[in-house]
Design an enzyme around this catalytic site. Structure first.
Site, PDB file in Angstrom:
ATOM      1  N   THR A   1       2.363  -9.901 -13.396  1.00 23.56           N
ATOM      2  CA  THR A   1       0.966 -10.133 -13.029  1.00 23.56           C
ATOM      3  C   THR A   1       0.038  -9.611 -14.129  1.00 23.56           C
ATOM      4  O   THR A   1       0.427  -8.776 -14.956  1.00 23.56           O
ATOM      5  CB  THR A   1       0.612  -9.422 -11.714  1.00 23.56           C
ATOM      6  OG1 THR A   1       0.688  -7.999 -11.912  1.00 23.56           O
ATOM      7  CG2 THR A   1       1.574  -9.830 -10.593  1.00 23.56           C
TER       8      THR A   1
ATOM      9  N   ASP B   1       4.042   0.178  -8.113  1.00 24.03           N
ATOM     10  CA  ASP B   1       3.550   0.854  -9.314  1.00 24.03           C
ATOM     11  C   ASP B   1       3.249   2.326  -9.019  1.00 24.03           C
ATOM     12  O   ASP B   1       2.575   2.995  -9.794  1.00 24.03           O
ATOM     13  CB  ASP B   1       2.309   0.151  -9.878  1.00 24.03           C
ATOM     14  CG  ASP B   1       1.187   0.021  -8.856  1.00 24.03           C
ATOM     15  OD1 ASP B   1       1.383   0.461  -7.701  1.00 24.03           O
ATOM     16  OD2 ASP B   1       0.126  -0.533  -9.214  1.00 24.03           O
TER      17      ASP B   1
ATOM     18  N   ASP C   1       0.852  -1.191   0.000  1.00 25.05           N
ATOM     19  CA  ASP C   1       0.000   0.000   0.000  1.00 25.05           C
ATOM     20  C   ASP C   1       0.888   1.242   0.000  1.00 25.05           C
ATOM     21  O   ASP C   1       1.713   1.409   0.896  1.00 25.05           O
ATOM     22  CB  ASP C   1      -0.897  -0.012   1.244  1.00 25.05           C
ATOM     23  CG  ASP C   1      -2.031   1.004   1.165  1.00 25.05           C
ATOM     24  OD1 ASP C   1      -1.805   2.096   0.586  1.00 25.05           O
ATOM     25  OD2 ASP C   1      -3.123   0.714   1.671  1.00 25.05           O
TER      26      ASP C   1
END
Length: 238
Positions: free
Chosen positions: A216, A179, A143
């Site tokens: 992913t 990201d 996070d």
């Protein structure tokens, strides 16, 4: 959605509020996830205990051990375990549906070199993992806590970097991926200042995604849309 905290007290008995880097979002288990936990936990599950694991006993062999913090639904962790049968893998995840999904995928893949905790990663690292025992620690897409007032909740901080350094073998690697570019800059700043580490990047910044980290579906979609992902790898040298 509720924040997870642990009650702690100092030597004078004063209550200390421990800040967590995650919030608990407990969705309902699917039937398959629940069945996977029931059937696979006896062989792949690790019940938390505040005493260091003897990894050779857990896996029945001596091998390099990779630990992943917050594996989400577990697809990439299972793929890594399948692709590297010569290594041991431990995953830690607080969200029960993710644990169930990971165990289900692992059973289907037939991997035998993966063990899973359903527990707070900080407690596992501090108490259940022996110092100098890990070949690699992975922290993928934590996070970012992008609001400035929440930056203190980011898991990558100086104390955390030191905790990971202690758990790694000399030559072991702390591998992070995000990201969120600003978080990658924060990670780099923290890790460059952390003693006992050497950046594996040739230019002192980030590294290309290594082959051992699977791409992913979310990440592949991001690439098509022009979104970036930043990998950082720091080796323990002292």
């Amino acid at each position: 959605m509720s924040e997870v905290t642990t009650a702690e007290f100092n030597e004078e008995g004063k209550y200390l509020r421990k800040i967590r880097s995650f919030v608990l979002r407990e969705g309902r288990l699917t039937k398959g996830q629940a069945q996977a936990i029931e059937s696979q936990w006896p062989t792949m599950g690790l019940d938390y205990s505040p005493t260091p694991l003897v990894l050779s006993d857990v896996f029945g062999r001596e091998a390099d051990t990779v630990l992943e913090i917050g594996f989400g639904m577990g697809a990439s962790l299972v793929q890594m375990a399948k692709d590297a049968p010569e290594q041991n893998f431990i995953g830690i995840e607080v969200h029960k549906p993710g644990v169930g999904s990971c165990l289900s995928d692992a059973a289907i893949a037939g991997v035998t070199n993966l063990r899973v905790y359903h527990h707070d990663a900080m407690e596992v690292l501090e108490h259940a993992i022996a110092d100098g025992s890990l070949a690699r620690v992975q922290l993928f897409f934590p996070d970012p806590w992008h609001k400035k007032r929440h930056h203190k909740r980011r898991i990558v901080q100086a104390e955390f970097a030191e905790l990971i350094r202690r758990k790694l073998k000399i030559g072991g690697v702390f591998h992070m991926a995000t990201d969120w570019e600003e978080y990658s800059e924060h990670m780099l700043e923290v890790m460059q200042a952390a003693p006992g580490y050497q950046n594996q990047s040739s230019d002192g910044t980030v590294v290309p995604r290594p082959d051992h980290r699977p791409l992913t579906k979310f990440e592949a979609r991001g690439h098509r849309l022009g979104h970036g992902v930043w990998d950082l790898m720091f080796e323990r040298i002292a």
